[in-house]
Design a protein around this motif. Structure first.
Motif, mmCIF file in Angstrom:
data_model
loop_
_atom_site.group_PDB
_atom_site.id
_atom_site.type_symbol
_atom_site.label_atom_id
_atom_site.label_comp_id
_atom_site.label_asym_id
_atom_site.label_seq_id
_atom_site.Cartn_x
_atom_site.Cartn_y
_atom_site.Cartn_z
ATOM 1 N N PRO A 321 -17.782 96.896 15.020
ATOM 2 C CA PRO A 321 -18.555 96.320 15.896
ATOM 3 C C PRO A 321 -19.003 96.895 16.901
ATOM 4 O O PRO A 321 -20.095 96.689 17.644
ATOM 5 N N HIS A 322 -18.004 97.898 17.641
ATOM 6 C CA HIS A 322 -18.419 98.386 18.608
ATOM 7 C C HIS A 322 -19.448 99.685 18.406
ATOM 8 O O HIS A 322 -20.239 100.027 19.170
ATOM 9 N N ALA A 323 -19.147 100.369 17.201
ATOM 10 C CA ALA A 323 -19.849 101.394 17.023
ATOM 11 C C ALA A 323 -21.385 101.136 16.885
ATOM 12 O O ALA A 323 -22.455 101.720 17.328
ATOM 13 N N SER A 324 -21.569 99.783 15.918
ATOM 14 C CA SER A 324 -22.932 99.248 15.967
ATOM 15 C C SER A 324 -23.493 98.924 17.088
ATOM 16 O O SER A 324 -24.779 99.067 17.239
ATOM 17 N N GLN A 325 -22.686 98.477 18.156
ATOM 18 C CA GLN A 325 -23.303 97.986 19.309
ATOM 19 C C GLN A 325 -23.551 99.213 20.129
ATOM 20 O O GLN A 325 -24.742 99.195 20.891
ATOM 21 N N ALA A 326 -22.962 100.240 20.220
ATOM 22 C CA ALA A 326 -23.322 101.633 20.775
ATOM 23 C C ALA A 326 -24.598 101.928 20.284
ATOM 24 O O ALA A 326 -25.421 102.392 21.172
ATOM 25 N N VAL A 327 -24.830 101.925 19.041
ATOM 26 C CA VAL A 327 -26.049 102.345 18.486
ATOM 27 C C VAL A 327 -27.383 101.748 18.963
ATOM 28 O O VAL A 327 -28.480 102.270 19.432
ATOM 29 N N ARG A 328 -27.127 100.253 18.934
ATOM 30 C CA ARG A 328 -28.176 99.361 19.401
ATOM 31 C C ARG A 328 -28.625 99.701 20.884
ATOM 32 O O ARG A 328 -29.764 99.919 21.260
ATOM 33 N N ILE A 329 -27.540 100.091 21.629
ATOM 34 C CA ILE A 329 -27.796 100.428 23.014
ATOM 35 C C ILE A 329 -28.555 101.607 23.378
ATOM 36 O O ILE A 329 -29.428 101.729 23.811
ATOM 37 N N LEU A 330 -27.997 102.470 22.342
ATOM 38 C CA LEU A 330 -28.827 104.015 22.753
ATOM 39 C C LEU A 330 -30.245 103.960 22.100
ATOM 40 O O LEU A 330 -31.183 104.751 22.545
#
Length: 849
Positions: A321-330
């Protein structure tokens, strides 16, 4: 301790205690402390063996005018001596410890304001906190409070030393397991120690809670230091200490996240990710840590949010969940700037985030900074599992290409024109985008688009030299992963050829250098079979050998040494396939050989000369047996010129060529040396080929018969022996070491095979009148049993008389084994304070220890 050192130490202590003459070499105290540290670690009591150390400590602490450097050394030394229980007892009985570590004493002496003294006090404490008695002394003296106060010291060195000491205190005395009482070093009073540790933990954790959240901007430095301390503790602590720390500070950390201090974003992420990495299973993190990370990935400030997301990927976070969210933010700033759809809208919260980011993108400095952070993390993004990505990788590549077009001003996105204007001509964004493009190489459906954009950059007269270099690198990367040679169109060939011809004549040497390097790297790329073409390498397929080779040869005459060196390296890459096939040299290639020998003999730049030696090394290593006569003639010249070169790297490369010849000569009769790989030096010849000794057609099977005299004669006439002997007495240690080892191989191979063979012992080697020949004769002249010390010497006798084993022993030691010793250090300290010239202001240079 050595007897001579022991006899000098009292005098050294007197010098240190004499505050009127500070040490000229301010590093000698550190060296002295390193020596004492090694002695204490090897066991035994320094104080019992050297009572003068106690006298030194007493003298220094009682002298208010002591030099701060000597005083700091004395504090550290006291802590070091008190690290053993015996030493601690001696110092305590002498009433030294209470004075040495009394802050009030140093304040009254007016010395506490010096950072050296404060660092000495902190590191002295850290040194002696190794056993229960020291721990109890620390607690009884109430040192924890002043130590915590120094945590925000104006000196960063002092503050860093405090962090290290606090981490040491907590981690050294943490229990091995949650249950029971465990002492340090097997002390019986373990439960008392556990109680003391608990009290210290309470004091430190209370400080952490109090100092994490700043009440004003002036306290940000304190919060920053506290977060650094907490990150170190969480990264190293074991349960239950780690859990206790999290329990203590989690609420305060959440408060700090809510406060939104931009300067604390990255230190905050260090704390959270340290807690993640120390968990038992990163897929199921501690709920407190999970909650903190969720908050960080929902920060309101776009810049803070981007940096928090980047920190997640840089630290390798793989919690879905957190890694996917970080990708979306970047990816969001990239999407908004490029006009490519990378993400699906996710409601009002997403729209608010987009509006906030757009406001930042409209400001030039924040726009460039934000995009560079996103682009620098694309490699981590493209390497993630598909489930983590919101879109296919080829869509991300398309966005990067759009961004590159916008930067050149040849295209605009469907986004804000104001944002596009911010990045036009931005070298920073271009370099980051090209690096991201290089890391994404391999998508067949995007190859043509990528190569077209790169050609545009290579052709653009406004392209910065570093941007051109990155463009060349990306071009090679994408060409190297081509799965279909048909993607190389005629138009692409024409465009690339035109660009390369232009850039190889660029006024800027950096551009010429990058272009020549590109030609060489392109020749290394092997393409998949294509029925329509006979070309096997990208250089031939894209440019044709009729273009590549002349351009590289022309670069051999370049005015810049770096370019000439790159040209030599590129030549090897282009010619190596023909060498391996044993093709005859053309007239043009023969002329090039003469040109290379001229560079070796006359070029003023070491880069070029090194590359030339490596050229002939690669040629000899690549060609089949027997080597071409021209090559063997050149090898003799290279050995002669290279061994006399002023550049030590040229001489080492020359010895590597000599090693190949030695391998061939001794094939089957000696243990082979390590396989030679050519250097990875940026201006040396680069090859992954490992040399295999040539097979002699006239060598009998099994190598039983061996013409030792013939082999020795060939090595002498070929210049190998002269190169080795000159290298043996060379003033540069790497050269001498390499030559010595090769001569030992030759000696050990010859010795058993020439017993009773007078023909072998009759081989002589001519020694020049001066230089290395004179030095070799001097060595031989000291050996009465050795004959032939004139102009010509018997080779076997020379090898036997050179004491190669003893010489190797000296060469393999550190070059400072004679001067860089404790004895030398003590002598230096004494001499610099006893020499009357020192008092007259003359400089005295001490040995480096």
């Amino acid at each position: 301790m050595d007897r001579e050192c022991l006899s000098l130490l009292p005098g050294v202590c007197e010098v240190l205690a004499d505050s009127g003459r500070p040490l000229l070499d301010d590093t000698s105290l550190e060296k002295l402390l390193d020596w004492f540290t090694g002695l204490t670690q090897s066991g035994g009591s320094l104080l019992k063996a050297c009572p003068c150390l106690l006298e030194l400590i007493s003298a220094v602490i009682s002298n208010a005018s002591s030099d701060p450097g000597v005083l700091s050394f004395t504090l550290k030394l006291t802590g070091l001596l008190a690290a053993s229980e015996d030493g601690f007892k001696i110092l305590q009985e002498a009433s030294v410890l209470d004075v040495v570590f009394s802050i009030q004493h140093w304040k009254e002496a007016g010395l506490w304001e010096d950072p050296c003294v404060r660092i000495g006090w902190i590191q002295g404490l850290k040194n002696f906190l190794q056993h229960p008695k020291a721990l109890r002394f620390f607690v009884k003296s109430e040192f924890i409070e002043p130590l915590l106060q120094l945590h925000t010291d104006p000196s960063l060195f002092v503050a860093s030393a405090v962090n290290q000491t606090l981490v040491h205190i907590l981690l050294s005395f943490q229990p091995d397991s949650p249950a029971g009482c465990h002492g340090v070093n097997g002390d019986d009073d373990s439960c008392t120690q556990t109680s003391i540790r608990a009290d210290m933990f309470v004091a430190i954790s209370a400080y952490l809670k109090e100092s994490l959240v700043p009440t004003a901007n002036t306290e940000l430095q304190r919060s920053l230091q506290t977060l650094r301390l907490l990150a170190q503790l969480l990264a190293q602590a074991r349960p239950p200490l780690r859990d206790e720390l999290l329990q203590t500070v989690s609420d305060t950390l959440e408060e700090l996240v809510t406060a939104g201090y931009s300067r604390l974003t990255l230190p905050m992420m260090d704390v959270i990710l340290a807690a993640y990495s120390c968990g038992t299973d990163e897929r199921f993190p501690d709920r407190r840590v999970d909650r903190l990370l969720t908050s960080m990935l929902n920060l309101d400030d776009p810049s803070d949010l981007i940096h928090a997301a980047a920190a997640c990927l840089c630290r390798g976070l793989r919690h879905p969940p957190h890694a996917s969210q970080a990708v979306r933010i970047l990816l969001l700033p990239l999407e908004m700037t490029s006009g490519q759809t990378l993400l699906e809208a996710c409601g009002d919260a997403d729209e608010r985030r987009r509006s906030s980011i757009m406001a930042h993108l409209k400001r030039k400095s924040s726009c460039i900074s934000m995009l560079c952070v996103c682009l620098m993390n694309l490699q981590q993004i493209t390497l993630m599992p598909p489930d983590f990505l919101p879109c296919p990788p080829d869509v991300i590549v398309a966005a990067v290409l759009s961004l590159l077009k916008i930067c050149r001003g040849v295209s605009s996105s469907s986004g804000s024109s104001e944002v596009c204007r911010n990045i036009i001509g931005s070298v920073k964004v271009q370099k980051c985008a090209l690096m991201a493009l290089s890391s994404s190489a391999g998508l067949k459906e995007k190859t043509s688009d990528v190569l077209t954009v790169l050609i545009g950059y290579l052709d653009d007269p406004d392209s910065d030299p570093t941007v051109l270099h990155k463009s060349y690198q990306a071009f090679v990367k994408w060409t190297a992963v081509l799965t279909d040679a048909c993607l190389i169109t005629n138009q692409l060939r024409l465009d690339l050829l035109r660009v390369v011809r232009k850039r190889v004549c660029d006024m800027r040497w950096e551009v010429r250098d990058s272009t020549v390097e590109f030609l060489g790297h392109l020749a290394d790329v092997r393409l998949p079979p294509n029925p329509a073409q006979n070309a096997h390498d990208a250089s031939e397929a894209l440019l044709g050998n009729s273009c590549t080779a002349p351009l590289i040869r022309k670069a051999l005459e370049d005015a810049e040494g770096y370019v000439r060196a790159s040209a030599v390296s590129a030549l090897v890459r282009t010619l190596e396939p023909s060498w391996q096939q044993g093709a005859a040299l053309s007239a043009q290639e023969t002329e090039t050989v003469d040109q290379l020998l001229e560079i070796l003999s006359q070029d003023t730049e070491g880069f070029s000369r090194r590359a030339v030696v490596r050229y002939f090394t690669s040629w000899f290593s690549s060609c089949p047996s027997p080597p071409p006569p021209l090559l063997m003639e050149c090898v003799r010249t290279v050995l002669s010129l290279g061994s006399a070169d002023l550049d030590w790297e040229v001489k080492v490369h020359t010895l590597e060529l000599a090693e190949l010849l030695l391998d061939d000569a001794l094939q089957g009769h000696a243990e082979p040396s390590e396989p030679l790989r050519t250097s990875s030096h940026p201006y040396g010849v680069v090859s992954d080929r490992v040399h295999t000794p040539h097979t002699h057609s006239d060598a009998p099977a099994g190598g039983v018969e061996w013409d030792a005299a013939g082999v020795l004669s060939d090595l002498v006439e070929g210049g190998v022996v002269s190169a080795l002997l000159s290298g043996l007495v060379d003033c540069d240690r790497p050269v001498g070491l390499k030559a010595c080892r090769l001569l030992m191989r030759l000696r050990d191979a010859i010795r058993p095979l020439s017993l009773g063979r007078p023909d072998a012992s009759g081989v002589t080697c001519k020694l020049p009148a001066g230089g290395w020949g004179r030095e070799i004769r001097r060595i031989l002249g000291t050996k009465r049993s050795c004959e032939g010390s004139g102009a010509a010497a018997g080779l076997q006798e020379v090898l036997a008389c050179l004491d190669l084993d003893e010489r190797l022993d000296v060469l393999t030691r550190s070059s400072d084994h004679v001067h860089n010793s404790p004895l030398s250090l003590l002598q230096d300290i004494l001499s610099t304070h006893s020499d009357p010239d020192t008092q007259g202001g003359q400089e005295v240079i001490s040995d480096c220890y």
